[in-house]
Design an enzyme around this catalytic site. Structure first.
Site, PDB file in Angstrom:
ATOM      1  N   ILE A 146       0.850  -1.189   0.000  1.00  0.00           N
ATOM      2  CA  ILE A 146       0.000   0.000   0.000  1.00  0.00           C
ATOM      3  C   ILE A 146       0.885   1.238   0.000  1.00  0.00           C
ATOM      4  O   ILE A 146       1.712   1.411   0.899  1.00  0.00           O
ATOM      5  CB  ILE A 146      -0.921   0.015   1.228  1.00  0.00           C
ATOM      6  CG1 ILE A 146      -1.854  -1.201   1.195  1.00  0.00           C
ATOM      7  CG2 ILE A 146      -1.720   1.307   1.292  1.00  0.00           C
ATOM      8  CD1 ILE A 146      -2.762  -1.310   2.397  1.00  0.00           C
ATOM      9  N   CYS A 147       0.714   2.068  -1.034  1.00  0.00           N
ATOM     10  CA  CYS A 147       1.440   3.336  -1.165  1.00  0.00           C
ATOM     11  C   CYS A 147       2.950   3.093  -1.098  1.00  0.00           C
ATOM     12  O   CYS A 147       3.481   2.321  -1.896  1.00  0.00           O
ATOM     13  CB  CYS A 147       0.949   4.319  -0.103  1.00  0.00           C
ATOM     14  SG  CYS A 147       1.545   6.005  -0.368  1.00  0.00           S
ATOM     15  N   GLN A 148       3.645   3.718  -0.152  1.00  0.00           N
ATOM     16  CA  GLN A 148       5.091   3.484  -0.044  1.00  0.00           C
ATOM     17  C   GLN A 148       5.389   2.009   0.223  1.00  0.00           C
ATOM     18  O   GLN A 148       6.433   1.487  -0.205  1.00  0.00           O
ATOM     19  CB  GLN A 148       5.651   4.346   1.087  1.00  0.00           C
ATOM     20  CG  GLN A 148       7.154   4.293   1.241  1.00  0.00           C
ATOM     21  CD  GLN A 148       7.621   4.902   2.554  1.00  0.00           C
ATOM     22  OE1 GLN A 148       6.948   4.839   3.563  1.00  0.00           O
ATOM     23  NE2 GLN A 148       8.801   5.492   2.543  1.00  0.00           N
ATOM     24  N   GLY A 150       3.868  -0.319  -1.176  1.00  0.00           N
ATOM     25  CA  GLY A 150       3.858  -0.906  -2.506  1.00  0.00           C
ATOM     26  C   GLY A 150       5.203  -0.727  -3.192  1.00  0.00           C
ATOM     27  O   GLY A 150       5.696  -1.641  -3.872  1.00  0.00           O
TER      28      GLY A 150
END
Lengths: 354, 431
Positions: A146-148, A150
């Site tokens: 998720i986000c960073q 990811g």
């Protein structure tokens, strides 16, 4: 025609009503009690330094045999993915039959000042994957970043492709130099070496200020004015406070990891250029050959869609799928609509690649 | 258009009514607090004078101060713990937003009040009044006023600045003071005069017992100046954004007037104001100038922090106390040890796995042996050999192949017979 249609009495009544709601709502505010976060049962399966690996209690009798490890960002707390019963990506995936693990990076303190990205990705993350593999007698698992988180998952998959069965990334920045990336513009002139050499860990307040200053009037003014209207409803007020708690619950960032992330990713766009080196290993995106699901939000002002979609042309995977969700960076995890769509999409995609 | 707008007295009365009812509402609430909370937790216990009853609640300042200070006191009474809870943080943000909303409302009331007041303009000339109001508001954001954002509509623009002050305070050893250290809006002090004084200080020779400290301070002065200049540049940008926001608002209101879609409440006015502000702000923050100024402000802040940290370390070292550098060195060593430990743990884990595999392999080998595979193999080999031997015994040796001899003359019969009679068996070796 005069652009205002309200009369003096109406306007003064509006102010009086505002004050009345505020005064009445204050009582509710003081009676809220502790704000609980995280609604799904979980157990600790591994700890290392500040890092905790959780396994969520499955909600089906026979969950999918290959578990999913959720890798969250360092920047905020992961309970956003499990905020409340009707706002939980985790719960959605559990209901859809997945076996879900999550890494909680914890709250870094001064002793973590020299944690590097190598420590996080080839250290903590790799060992968590190994623990899960041992528990399930597998040699590779599914990863959802998720986000960073990811971005971290992408780096991990490039350096250890043999340990990743399927890769799911959500609202994940890959190309940091798209024209509409405001954070990148602001990061260009920043002397991050000086910042880290001076204060070590980066305070969470500094990051909060950065995010709030992207839309200060809405996020620090209008939002709270709107809140007055829902202060009568304790459930809505509690939901609001829960979200507020998460927004401002920002851990400090370990200095060295922050230094490398800003320099190599935001300033140099290293993933796209192939110049990122973590530990002694270069991150070669062409080594990512496992199936990939890329979920992005079309109205994301923190990670613009093009920043996520750039992943497609960088990897060698022959099984690449994109899912666009109409919403913002946070909305994709907490809006009712997204939670009807996103968890089943992820679960079905994974199960098809069992 | 309603007749209600034709009289400026209606708007004055309206605002007065608002203030009165506000006062009553909060008085009732505070009174309730006095009677329901324990004596020890009530900040008002024993002293009605704490409420500052002399303050005129009808004045802007009076109402705002009452609003802010009174509620802050009440809140502390309800939640006496020192740490800020999510509720308190939300409360403060709400108070700030509420204050902005009420200031905006007051400006609206004032504007309508002046429709037939000092301006001499009527409703038919509202566009002129709007133009005057907007120009007057923009002047409030002139460079000389840009630092004082506590009044009127400017308080909305204090939002980004207040956030920045909070950020500056958190890593600073001068919490809360940094943004105001060289406030160019001090009365009768210009930025140039300030700079000139500081440059004089910087070049004054250091003397006396504290010579080294003076020299250190002189080294640090340029950083403070740099920060102040960067912050001033940032404030100028904010002022320009505010002007743009007013222009946006002006344009929108004219459009609304022309489109027969008037705003129906103060909330809608506020929302429009926020939209105009965000649009103006959004245009600026993507630009190169903002990026440069923002980076300069951040970089100069951390130069000051680095400088003050160094001074602090020097003083701590003189007192034989641990310094920041010492701590950093310790943390670095700790991290190296952690990595080494993890590496060893990984190695042990791998070796354990290999050992476990070796044990498994050995067990497997033992199991295989128990099954008598070796004996079976030996027996199979024997059976194969037996089969071969039997086959050899049964099958006659094949006749040796002869190649046809070249045709030769017939040998004499006597010679052939002699050859037959004289042929002796070959002796075996050793015989």
């Amino acid at each position: 025609m005069f652009p205002f249609s309200f009369q003096p009495e109406q306007a003064s009544q509006e102010i009086v009503e505002f004050n009345r709601k505020l005064a009445q709502g204050m009582q509710n505010l003081t009676q809220m009690g502790p704000i609980d976060t995280g609604c799904s049962a979980k157990e600790v399966v591994y700890r290392e330094d500040k890092v905790t690996l959780y396994r969520y209690t499955p909600l089906v009798e026979n969950p999918h045999r290959v578990p999913v490890l959720v890798v969250y960002a360092l920047v905020n707390r992961p309970y956003m993915a499990d905020l409340q019963e009707d706002r939980s990506l985790i719960r959605g995936m559990l209901k859809n039959g997945l076996d879900v693990y999550l890494i909680d990076w914890g709250y870094p303190d001064s002793s973590d000042r020299y944690n590097t990205m190598d420590d996080y990705i080839n250290g903590y993350l790799k060992r968590c994957v190994e623990v899960i593999c041992d528990r399930h007698n597998l040699y590779r698992i599914n990863i959802l970043g998720i986000c960073q988180g990811g971005t971290f998952s992408i780096c991990f998959s490039a350096m250890h492709p043999e340990m990743v069965r399927n890769l799911v990334v959500t609202v994940t920045p890959v190309d940091f130099h798209t024209p509409d990336n405001l954070l990148t513009k602001w990061a260009q002139g920043l002397d991050v070496d000086q910042v880290v050499d001076t204060i070590g860990n980066i305070p969470g307040e500094l990051l909060n200020w950065t995010f709030l200053s992207m839309k200060p009037f809405r996020l620090t003014g209008q939002k709270y004015l709107g809140m007055v209207n829902l202060m009568d409803d304790k459930t809505q007020l509690r939901n609001f406070l829960r979200m507020e708690k998460w927004i401002f619950d920002s851990p400090d960032q370990a200095g060295e990891a922050y230094r490398q992330f800003i320099k190599d990713f935001y300033q140099k766009n290293g993933l796209v250029k192939g110049s990122v080196v973590i530990g002694n290993q270069r991150v070669d995106m062409r080594k990512i050959d496992m199936p990939i699901l890329n979920v992005y939000a079309t109205e994301d002002h923190l990670v613009p869609p093009d920043a996520s979609r750039a992943l497609k042309d960088l990897v060698s995977s022959k099984d690449y799928t994109e899912v666009a969700f109409k919403g913002g960076h946070i909305g994709i995890f907490v809006s009712g609509k997204s939670l009807r769509e996103v968890p089943p999409a992820i679960a079905n995609w994974i199960k098809e690649r069992a | 258009m309603s007749d209600g707008f034709s009289s400026n007295m209606d708007w004055m009365k309206g605002w007065t009514d608002v203030q009165q009812k506000t006062w009553e509402t909060w008085s009732n609430m505070l009174q309730k607090n006095l009677t329901t909370t324990p004596f020890s937790s009530s900040p008002f216990a024993g002293s009605p004078a704490n409420l500052n009853m002399n303050m005129n609640p009808w004045s802007q300042e009076g109402a705002m101060r009452f609003w802010r200070d009174g509620l802050e006191q009440w809140w502390r009474g309800m939640l006496p713990q020192k740490q800020i809870s999510p509720e308190q943080a939300v409360f403060r943000n709400m108070m700030s937003a509420g204050e902005q909303f009420q200031r905006m409302a007051e400006e609206v009331f004032k504007s309508f009040h002046s429709l037939k007041g000092e301006s001499g303009l009527g409703m038919e000339n509202w566009t002129e009044l709007l133009d005057q109001t907007i120009q007057s508001a923009k002047k409030q954001f002139s460079l000389s006023n840009v630092g004082d954002m506590s009044k009127g509509l400017q308080s909305m623009w204090a939002v980004p600045l207040e956030m920045w002050k909070g950020v500056v305070a958190s890593p600073s050893i001068f919490p809360g003071q940094m943004p105001n250290m060289f406030n160019s809006n001090l009365p009768n002090v210009s930025m140039d005069a300030m700079r000139s004084s500081i440059e004089q200080l910087m070049t004054t020779p250091a003397v006396g017992i504290t010579r080294e400290t003076q020299m250190q301070m002189q080294e640090g002065m340029p950083h403070f100046l740099e920060f102040q200049e960067a912050q001033s540049a940032y404030m100028k940008i904010l002022a320009a954004v505010a002007e743009k926001a007013f222009d946006n608002l002006h344009k929108k209101l004219l459009e609304l007037g022309a489109s027969d879609k008037p705003l129906g409440s103060l909330q809608q006015v506020y929302d429009l104001w926020v939209d105009c502000s965000e649009d103006a702000y959004g245009e600026v923050i993507v630009g190169e100038e903002y990026r440069v100024v923002n980076a300069k402000m951040t970089n100069s802040l951390f130069k000051i922090k680095q400088f003050t940290q160094k001074m602090l370390d020097d003083n701590l070292r003189k007192m034989n106390m641990p310094t920041r550098q010492d701590l950093d060195a310790a943390y670095r060593a700790l991290q190296d040890q952690k990595r080494r430990l993890r590496s060893l743990e990984d190695e042990v884990r791998t070796l354990r796995k290999q050992r476990d595999l070796a044990v498994e392999l050995k067990d497997l080998r033992d199991d295989i042996e128990k099954l008598g595979i070796a004996e079976l193999r030996a027996e199979v080999d024997r059976l194969r050999q037996d089969a071969k031997d039997r086959q050899r015994a049964v099958t006659p040796p094949a006749a040796p192949k002869t190649t046809p001899a070249p045709v030769a003359e017939a040998a004499p019969v006597e010679a052939e017979e002699d050859a037959k009679s004289t042929k002796k068996p070959r002796k075996k070796a050793g015989e």
